[in-house]
Structure formats: C-alpha cells, structure tokens
Design a protein around this motif. Structure first.
Motif, PDB file in Angstrom:
ATOM      1  N   ALA A   1       0.832  -1.207   0.000  1.00  0.00           N
ATOM      2  CA  ALA A   1       0.000   0.000   0.000  1.00  0.00           C
ATOM      3  C   ALA A   1       0.869   1.261   0.000  1.00  0.00           C
ATOM      4  O   ALA A   1       0.450   2.305  -0.478  1.00  0.00           O
ATOM      5  N   ASN A   2       2.094   1.128   0.529  1.00  0.00           N
ATOM      6  CA  ASN A   2       2.995   2.289   0.576  1.00  0.00           C
ATOM      7  C   ASN A   2       3.718   2.555  -0.736  1.00  0.00           C
ATOM      8  O   ASN A   2       4.491   3.497  -0.837  1.00  0.00           O
ATOM      9  N   LEU A   3       3.519   1.705  -1.726  1.00  0.00           N
ATOM     10  CA  LEU A   3       4.267   1.873  -2.972  1.00  0.00           C
ATOM     11  C   LEU A   3       3.695   2.984  -3.846  1.00  0.00           C
ATOM     12  O   LEU A   3       4.289   3.380  -4.850  1.00  0.00           O
ATOM     13  N   GLY A   4       2.483   3.431  -3.503  1.00  0.00           N
ATOM     14  CA  GLY A   4       1.903   4.533  -4.273  1.00  0.00           C
ATOM     15  C   GLY A   4       1.253   4.073  -5.567  1.00  0.00           C
ATOM     16  O   GLY A   4       1.178   4.843  -6.529  1.00  0.00           O
ATOM     17  N   LEU A   5       0.828   2.826  -5.630  1.00  0.00           N
ATOM     18  CA  LEU A   5       0.033   2.405  -6.786  1.00  0.00           C
ATOM     19  C   LEU A   5      -1.177   1.614  -6.291  1.00  0.00           C
ATOM     20  O   LEU A   5      -1.298   1.307  -5.107  1.00  0.00           O
ATOM     21  N   GLN A   6      -2.096   1.336  -7.193  1.00  0.00           N
ATOM     22  CA  GLN A   6      -3.257   0.584  -6.728  1.00  0.00           C
ATOM     23  C   GLN A   6      -2.951  -0.906  -6.655  1.00  0.00           C
ATOM     24  O   GLN A   6      -2.053  -1.408  -7.330  1.00  0.00           O
TER      25      GLN A   6
ATOM     26  N   TYR B   1      -8.290  -2.332   3.524  1.00  0.00           N
ATOM     27  CA  TYR B   1      -7.401  -1.693   2.546  1.00  0.00           C
ATOM     28  C   TYR B   1      -8.168  -1.148   1.347  1.00  0.00           C
ATOM     29  O   TYR B   1      -7.618  -1.023   0.257  1.00  0.00           O
ATOM     30  N   LYS B   2      -9.436  -0.799   1.541  1.00  0.00           N
ATOM     31  CA  LYS B   2     -10.262  -0.401   0.394  1.00  0.00           C
ATOM     32  C   LYS B   2      -9.749   0.857  -0.313  1.00  0.00           C
ATOM     33  O   LYS B   2     -10.044   1.066  -1.477  1.00  0.00           O
ATOM     34  N   ASP B   3      -8.963   1.659   0.383  1.00  0.00           N
ATOM     35  CA  ASP B   3      -8.455   2.864  -0.287  1.00  0.00           C
ATOM     36  C   ASP B   3      -7.421   2.554  -1.365  1.00  0.00           C
ATOM     37  O   ASP B   3      -7.224   3.343  -2.287  1.00  0.00           O
ATOM     38  N   VAL B   4      -6.758   1.430  -1.238  1.00  0.00           N
ATOM     39  CA  VAL B   4      -5.764   1.072  -2.268  1.00  0.00           C
ATOM     40  C   VAL B   4      -6.196  -0.122  -3.117  1.00  0.00           C
ATOM     41  O   VAL B   4      -5.714  -0.279  -4.239  1.00  0.00           O
ATOM     42  N   ILE B   5      -7.080  -0.962  -2.582  1.00  0.00           N
ATOM     43  CA  ILE B   5      -7.509  -2.140  -3.360  1.00  0.00           C
ATOM     44  C   ILE B   5      -8.630  -1.725  -4.311  1.00  0.00           C
ATOM     45  O   ILE B   5      -9.677  -1.238  -3.888  1.00  0.00           O
ATOM     46  N   THR B   6      -8.395  -1.923  -5.604  1.00  0.00           N
ATOM     47  CA  THR B   6      -9.375  -1.467  -6.604  1.00  0.00           C
ATOM     48  C   THR B   6     -10.045  -2.637  -7.325  1.00  0.00           C
ATOM     49  O   THR B   6     -10.698  -2.437  -8.342  1.00  0.00           O
TER      50      THR B   6
END
Ligand code: GLA
Length: 334
Positions: free
Chosen positions: A230-235, A279-284
């Motif tokens: 999640a810290n990598l800055g991508l989805q 983790y819904k903010d990063v999991i698309t």
C-alpha cells in the motif's frame, strides 16, 4: 435462482468491484452466478499471447470478443490478462525463420506489434492490463530466467510497460505475480516496482494473484505484505483468488472436505475479506480465479484429477459458509 441471495458485488459496492475469471464455456455454465454476484471479468486464457496470436500475424479474437460482449451487455468491467509471460507464449515469438533466437530489436518489435494490435482491437472495452506476469524468480536470483530476459535483458519489463502505455495511455497497467505475500518474493516485487517508478515507467497497479490455501499464507503475513504494498503509491488488486484445501506440496486426495476444513475455509475467507475491506483505499478490485467449485484449474494442478473446492459457491452453484461469512458485514449494517 439466487434472487433471494444477497449479491456479492452489491455487498462490496462501496469497497471494490468483485470479479471472476471466465471462458466461453463457464460464461454459459455460470451465467446466473455471474450476473447476480460479479461486476468484473477476466478472461482466464483467451487473452494470452498463445491464444490471441498463435501464429505470427494470425489473431484469434473469437473467445475474448465473446467475453467482452457479455461484459458490455451486463455492464461489467473487464481486466486484460496478459501480455508478457514466460508461459503460454508461442515459440515463433522468439525465433526467426532459421529457428535461431531473434535479436533484442526484433523481439521488442514483436511485443510492440502484438500489444498494438490487441489494444487497438479492444480499445477502451478493457480498463486495465496485466502487462507483465510472473517476472520475479521463485527462488534465488531477481528476475525469473526466461526467453524475454535472455533476448531483451532486464529491461524487458520496463519496455513492455512503455509500449503498452504508448499504445493506450488511458489503460491502467499492472504488474501481476504469485506467492508475493511471502517475504522473499515480496521484497523482490518491492524492488521491481520502486525501480520502475524511479525511472518514471508507467506502472499503475500491482496484481496479487492469491492462489492461496486454507493454511497459508497466514493472515498476519498477508496483512504485512498489504501494508508494504500500500505504501508503494500504486493501486493493488487481488487478481486470481482461490483458496485450496491443500497445503503446497500436499499430494493427499480428499473425497469431500471434512467439516472442520469447510469451517477453516470459511474462517480464512472471512479474515482475508475483512483485510481487503480495511485496505479499500488502495484495493481497486478482487477477482476470483473462477466462479464455483464445479470448474477450477485446481482439479488438474498440481495433482491431476484431485477434488478441490476453492470458491464461495459449491458445485451446485449454492453459496457456501464462506460466502455468508464474506457478506456478513454487509447484512449487519443493513
Ligand atoms: C497463473 C496465471 C493465470 C493462470 C493461472 C492458473 O496464475 O497468471 O493466467 O494460468 O496461473 O490457472
């Protein structure tokens, strides 16, 4: 059927789309389940290199077109899977007329031509692509030995993303891999993504395949890896989820799963979906590698003709305990 059962994708509407990998046969067989529970599709095989261009300049789009037409008709998303992989790529791609390996330049041109033709064909019917699949080595070493690496060199990964981005700048581009919850591969994935981003290579998402089993990876391990990714800055997407009844390396065969294992699978699904929601903010997107227990690659691999029941729906397409666990949070909030 199923009309009285809560829709899986509707339960997750505020979180992420819920997908399934399909083929023309399963679209027919699992039609009702797909329409009621899923709002995203991935072609399990028919968009792979060997299926789309088995012979140079001969493209076969029938199966993938059928899947895309079904998705469009029912307002579902479609993920593209996959361009560059060490498997399911025809031999002709790597050799010339004299059966000798082609040069780096020719191989890059072939990648470009394939991606150009396929992305032009599908236009914006697909919203994303797994551009490179499984490039990380399973054991020691960084990148997996393969012909792409032999002929082009380590930058075959970066080049493939650049080509795909140039062909369709609107497409979200993913790196997709398996076993990447475990620390060894996880750290190599992080190295790869950081390296690509440092060089401004257009990579937008990480696909976590998630061919898991009821024993591993452990929930804490998954949590740790999701936190780091999640810290990598991508989805992030869970791209190929199934939960086997057998540990890796186990060759036993169950006729039917004992009640305690059914319970264990339900608990496992409960825990992983609770993490995905966190983790819904990063999991698309969360995509299952199939729909129901009557059709799964796990009945052929790694032990041929062995039963397995990896999904939320049983072989009669009925929701399992695991299904009810996964939607329980939604029912509680109704
Ligand atoms: C890998 C690939 C998928 C599929 C599965 C097995 O995970 O990415 O396309 O082939 O293996 O079915």
């Amino acid at each position: 059927m199923n009309k009285q059962v809560t829709s899986l994708y509707k339960a997750y509407e505020k979180y992420f789309p819920v997908g399934a990998a399909v083929n023309p046969l399963s679209v027919g067989k699992h039609n009702n389940l797909l329409l009621h529970h899923f709002n995203s599709l991935t072609a399990d095989n028919s968009m792979k290199f060997s299926h789309l261009q088995p012979v140079e300049d001969t493209y076969l789009f029938d199966a993938s077109d059928m899947i895309v037409a079904f998705a469009k008709k029912h307002d579902m998303k479609v993920r593209g899977h996959t361009f560059i992989w060490y498997k399911q790529t025809p031999d002709w791609v790597f050799i010339n007329k004299n059966k000798k390996p082609v040069t780096r330049k020719i191989l890059l041109e072939r990648i470009q031509k394939h991606i150009h033709t396929v992305m032009t064909h599908f236009k914006d019917d697909l919203y994303c692509w797994d551009v490179v699949n499984e490039a990380i080595a399973d054991d020691q070493g960084y990148l997996r030995p393969c012909k792409w690496l032999d002929i082009i060199g380590e930058d075959y990964v970066a080049k493939s993303f650049e080509i795909a981005h140039a062909e369709n700048p609107g497409s979200l581009l993913f790196y997709n891999d398996f076993d990447i919850i475990f620390p060894e591969k996880r750290n190599k994935v992080i190295r790869l993504i950081k390296d690509l981003k440092k060089r401004d290579i257009p990579v937008h998402g990480l696909g976590i395949q998630a061919h898991w089993n009821i024993y591993e990876p452990g929930i804490e391990e998954i949590k740790t890896a999701l936190g780091m990714y999640a810290n990598l800055g991508l989805q992030l997407q869970i791209t190929e989820l199934d939960v086997s009844y057998y540990k890796a390396g186990d060759t036993n065969k169950l006729e039917t799963p004992p009640p305690e294992l059914i319970e264990r699978q339900a608990e496992y699904y409960d825990s992983i979906f609770s993490l995905f929601r966190q983790y819904k903010d990063v999991i698309t997107g969360v995509t299952f590698w199939g729909v129901a227990d009557d059709m799964t690659w796990l009945k052929f691999y790694p032990v041929p003709l062995r039963n397995n029941w990896p999904f939320l729906f049983d072989a009669d397409h009925k929701p399992k305990d695991a299904f009810y666990k996964v939607i329980d949070f939604y029912l509680q909030n109704q």
